[in-house]
Scaffold this active site. Structure first.
Site, PDB file in Angstrom:
ATOM      1  N   CYS A 187       0.814  -1.226   0.000  1.00  0.00           N
ATOM      2  CA  CYS A 187       0.000   0.000   0.000  1.00  0.00           C
ATOM      3  C   CYS A 187       0.843   1.270   0.000  1.00  0.00           C
ATOM      4  O   CYS A 187       0.331   2.351  -0.303  1.00  0.00           O
ATOM      5  CB  CYS A 187      -0.942   0.005   1.198  1.00  0.00           C
ATOM      6  SG  CYS A 187      -1.966  -1.465   1.258  1.00  0.00           S
ATOM      7  N   HIS A 247      -3.635   6.870   2.564  1.00  0.00           N
ATOM      8  CA  HIS A 247      -3.975   5.557   1.990  1.00  0.00           C
ATOM      9  C   HIS A 247      -5.369   5.179   2.517  1.00  0.00           C
ATOM     10  O   HIS A 247      -5.691   5.412   3.674  1.00  0.00           O
ATOM     11  CB  HIS A 247      -2.943   4.518   2.424  1.00  0.00           C
ATOM     12  CG  HIS A 247      -3.356   3.117   2.104  1.00  0.00           C
ATOM     13  ND1 HIS A 247      -3.772   2.743   0.847  1.00  0.00           N
ATOM     14  CD2 HIS A 247      -3.443   2.002   2.884  1.00  0.00           C
ATOM     15  CE1 HIS A 247      -4.085   1.459   0.861  1.00  0.00           C
ATOM     16  NE2 HIS A 247      -3.900   0.995   2.085  1.00  0.00           N
ATOM     17  N   ASN A 283     -10.066  -0.853  -0.732  1.00  0.00           N
ATOM     18  CA  ASN A 283      -8.607  -0.796  -0.666  1.00  0.00           C
ATOM     19  C   ASN A 283      -7.993  -1.352  -1.956  1.00  0.00           C
ATOM     20  O   ASN A 283      -8.129  -2.532  -2.246  1.00  0.00           O
ATOM     21  CB  ASN A 283      -8.127  -1.609   0.546  1.00  0.00           C
ATOM     22  CG  ASN A 283      -6.621  -1.518   0.748  1.00  0.00           C
ATOM     23  OD1 ASN A 283      -5.896  -0.945  -0.071  1.00  0.00           O
ATOM     24  ND2 ASN A 283      -6.135  -2.094   1.827  1.00  0.00           N
TER      25      ASN A 283
HETATM   26  N1  ACO Z   1     -18.844  -9.529   7.904  1.00  0.00           N
HETATM   27  C1  ACO Z   1     -19.359  -9.804   9.108  1.00  0.00           C
HETATM   28  N2  ACO Z   1     -18.614 -10.117  10.183  1.00  0.00           N
HETATM   29  C2  ACO Z   1     -17.281 -10.152  10.006  1.00  0.00           C
HETATM   30  C3  ACO Z   1     -16.661  -9.876   8.774  1.00  0.00           C
HETATM   31  C4  ACO Z   1     -17.504  -9.561   7.695  1.00  0.00           C
HETATM   32  N3  ACO Z   1     -17.030  -9.267   6.471  1.00  0.00           N
HETATM   33  N4  ACO Z   1     -15.322  -9.979   8.912  1.00  0.00           N
HETATM   34  C5  ACO Z   1     -15.096 -10.304  10.196  1.00  0.00           C
HETATM   35  N5  ACO Z   1     -16.281 -10.423  10.856  1.00  0.00           N
HETATM   36  C6  ACO Z   1     -16.508 -10.754  12.267  1.00  0.00           C
HETATM   37  C7  ACO Z   1     -15.346 -11.481  12.884  1.00  0.00           C
HETATM   38  O1  ACO Z   1     -15.433 -12.869  12.629  1.00  0.00           O
HETATM   39  C8  ACO Z   1     -15.536 -11.157  14.355  1.00  0.00           C
HETATM   40  O2  ACO Z   1     -16.556 -11.995  14.866  1.00  0.00           O
HETATM   41  P1  ACO Z   1     -16.448 -12.559  16.371  1.00  0.00           P
HETATM   42  O3  ACO Z   1     -16.433 -11.333  17.236  1.00  0.00           O
HETATM   43  O4  ACO Z   1     -17.664 -13.385  16.483  1.00  0.00           O
HETATM   44  O5  ACO Z   1     -15.165 -13.317  16.405  1.00  0.00           O
HETATM   45  C9  ACO Z   1     -16.100  -9.728  14.333  1.00  0.00           C
HETATM   46  O6  ACO Z   1     -16.605  -9.523  13.000  1.00  0.00           O
HETATM   47  C10 ACO Z   1     -15.089  -8.658  14.644  1.00  0.00           C
HETATM   48  O7  ACO Z   1     -13.908  -8.944  13.899  1.00  0.00           O
HETATM   49  P2  ACO Z   1     -12.649  -8.025  13.971  1.00  0.00           P
HETATM   50  O8  ACO Z   1     -11.567  -8.605  13.115  1.00  0.00           O
HETATM   51  O9  ACO Z   1     -12.325  -7.697  15.415  1.00  0.00           O
HETATM   52  O10 ACO Z   1     -13.231  -6.693  13.284  1.00  0.00           O
HETATM   53  P3  ACO Z   1     -12.526  -5.311  13.119  1.00  0.00           P
HETATM   54  O11 ACO Z   1     -13.390  -4.281  13.682  1.00  0.00           O
HETATM   55  O12 ACO Z   1     -11.084  -5.345  13.521  1.00  0.00           O
HETATM   56  O13 ACO Z   1     -12.548  -5.136  11.545  1.00  0.00           O
HETATM   57  C11 ACO Z   1     -11.106  -5.324   9.641  1.00  0.00           C
HETATM   58  C12 ACO Z   1     -11.862  -6.075  10.723  1.00  0.00           C
HETATM   59  C13 ACO Z   1     -12.109  -4.554   8.824  1.00  0.00           C
HETATM   60  C14 ACO Z   1     -10.377  -6.357   8.780  1.00  0.00           C
HETATM   61  C15 ACO Z   1     -10.090  -4.344  10.291  1.00  0.00           C
HETATM   62  O14 ACO Z   1      -9.340  -5.021  11.260  1.00  0.00           O
HETATM   63  C16 ACO Z   1      -9.146  -3.727   9.291  1.00  0.00           C
HETATM   64  O15 ACO Z   1      -9.537  -2.928   8.454  1.00  0.00           O
HETATM   65  N6  ACO Z   1      -7.831  -4.042   9.359  1.00  0.00           N
HETATM   66  C17 ACO Z   1      -6.832  -3.500   8.443  1.00  0.00           C
HETATM   67  C18 ACO Z   1      -6.810  -4.315   7.188  1.00  0.00           C
HETATM   68  C19 ACO Z   1      -5.897  -3.714   6.130  1.00  0.00           C
HETATM   69  O16 ACO Z   1      -5.750  -2.531   6.021  1.00  0.00           O
HETATM   70  N7  ACO Z   1      -5.260  -4.568   5.352  1.00  0.00           N
HETATM   71  C20 ACO Z   1      -4.420  -4.132   4.273  1.00  0.00           C
HETATM   72  C21 ACO Z   1      -4.546  -5.150   3.220  1.00  0.00           C
HETATM   73  S1  ACO Z   1      -4.130  -4.640   1.590  1.00  0.00           S
HETATM   74  C22 ACO Z   1      -2.459  -4.755   1.259  1.00  0.00           C
HETATM   75  O17 ACO Z   1      -1.656  -4.172   1.911  1.00  0.00           O
HETATM   76  C23 ACO Z   1      -2.031  -5.616   0.107  1.00  0.00           C
END
Ligand code: ACO
Length: 328
Positions: free
Chosen positions: A116, A255, A285
């Site tokens: 990113c 970003h 993203n």
């Molecule tokens: N829909 C519904 N529920 C979901 C989903 C979904 N799509 N995804 C996860 N959940 C659930 C989880 O299973 C969890 O359930 P549980 O509490 O029963 O275990 C609950 O939602 C909360 O999950 P968290 O992972 O704690 O949710 P969080 O608020 O952290 O959001 C997210 C997750 C959106 C992935 C966040 O952590 C994030 O944006 N992280 C950064 C990711 C990022 O920027 N990655 C870069 C990748 S790109 C690159 O560099 C190539």
């Protein structure tokens, strides 16, 4: 103002594939909801490249847009630099594919792998090369993350999209360019965001395909915490090094990985949301693509104007990060 590196942005451009995947479409694919995705990420839809559409195709379209806006022919370019982690092929580089499409043999063309942060890494290299190249340089940030997404993993697939952004920079004696620019990386944290297979560490095999090891594997929660802290601190440092009082920053283009990451970064860097250009809702993203696409959007809508002071900040796989302050 003391310029760290003078350059002029002659033109910007962007491209998003035609196919749109909404949160409601995703509800039919994995156990998720429009409400969850919007609340947790700010994303409403994303664009998905066609099967026969590669990263260089998106950049080629964005490059034509940027060249037109710059009033330049492709033959005026002196180099092509592409930030991407979804190259057309491991080699030739995507930069070389773009060069072939633009039909401008002879000039250097290459890729930068910084996930990113790829666009900011590319800009750092391009601005340092400008004095010796002495011609406009095309810098692209582009990714087709849909091609390396596990569409059964609701934790990642709702975040990703495809797109390309291009900026054309040129040498100048005018008072514009970088007031500050910094990059960083921490390879020790690389496994929190990784595509395991397909390289020399784990070559492609039937097993790697069966186990989905060619798709993005990420620890979302961990990345979230590191992203907020690192992107926020990098922004603070870039502002301090620029000598610009924080209140004088006209626009922040971060970003775009998650709306909540952007909000938390703004709080940490003390940049108001009202001065932050947020476009994530309509594209998700796109890794290296998000900053140049959001920047082009702001420039083309007149939100960023000539002489504005613009802050960039990014964080991504590697881990890598970067931040800069420029005068447009
Ligand atoms: N829909 C519904 N529920 C979901 C989903 C979904 N799509 N995804 C996860 N959940 C659930 C989880 O299973 C969890 O359930 P549980 O509490 O029963 O275990 C609950 O939602 C909360 O999950 P968290 O992972 O704690 O949710 P969080 O608020 O952290 O959001 C997210 C997750 C959106 C992935 C966040 O952590 C994030 O944006 N992280 C950064 C990711 C990022 O920027 N990655 C870069 C990748 S790109 C690159 O560099 C190539």
């Amino acid at each position: 103002m003391k310029f760290f590196r003078r350059f002029k942005i002659l033109g910007t451009g962007s491209f998003l594939p035609e196919k749109v995947l909404t949160n409601h479409d995703l509800e039919k694919m994995v156990d998720t909801s429009d409400e969850w995705i919007k609340t947790r990420t700010g994303i409403e839809k994303r664009h998905i490249a066609a099967n026969n559409e590669a990263t260089s195709d998106m950049i080629f379209a964005a490059a034509k847009d940027a060249l037109k806006n710059a009033g330049l022919a492709a033959s005026a370019l002196g180099a092509i630099i592409v930030g991407t982690v979804t190259p057309d092929t491991m080699f030739p580089s995507t930069g070389c594919w773009v060069q072939r499409k633009l039909d401008i043999p002879g000039i250097p063309a290459f890729d930068v792998s910084a996930a990113c942060s790829g666009f900011l890494y590319g800009m750092e290299i391009a601005t340092s090369m400008l004095p010796s190249i002495d011609k406009p340089i095309l810098v692209a940030g582009a990714d087709a993350l849909s091609k390396i997404t596990n569409w059964q993993d609701r934790g990642t697939c709702v975040l990703m999209g495809d797109g390309a952004g291009v900026v054309i920079i040129a040498p100048t004696t005018e008072d514009r360019g970088y007031l500050s620019s910094l990059l960083g990386a921490d390879g020790a944290l690389g496994e929190l965001l990784i595509q395991h297979a397909g390289g020399s560490r784990m070559p492609a095999s039937h097993e790697t395909v069966d186990k989905n090891l060619h798709t993005i594997d990420m620890k979302g929660n961990e990345i979230f915490k590191h992203a907020v802290r690192t992107m926020g601190d990098a922004a603070v440092e870039a502002i301090a090094k620029s000598g610009v009082p924080p209140d004088d920053i006209d626009m922040f283009v971060p970003h775009q990985a998650n709306h909540r990451i952007i909000e938390a970064t703004c709080r940490r860097a003390k940049v108001p949301l009202s001065k932050t250009h947020i476009t994530i809702s309509w594209h998700g993203n796109m890794s290296a693509g998000t900053i140049p696409i959001a920047f082009h959007d702001a420039v083309s809508k007149g939100i960023i104007k000539r002489d504005d002071k613009v802050l960039f900040a990014a964080f991504g796989g590697g881990f890598t990060w970067g931040a800069s302050v420029l005068v447009f």
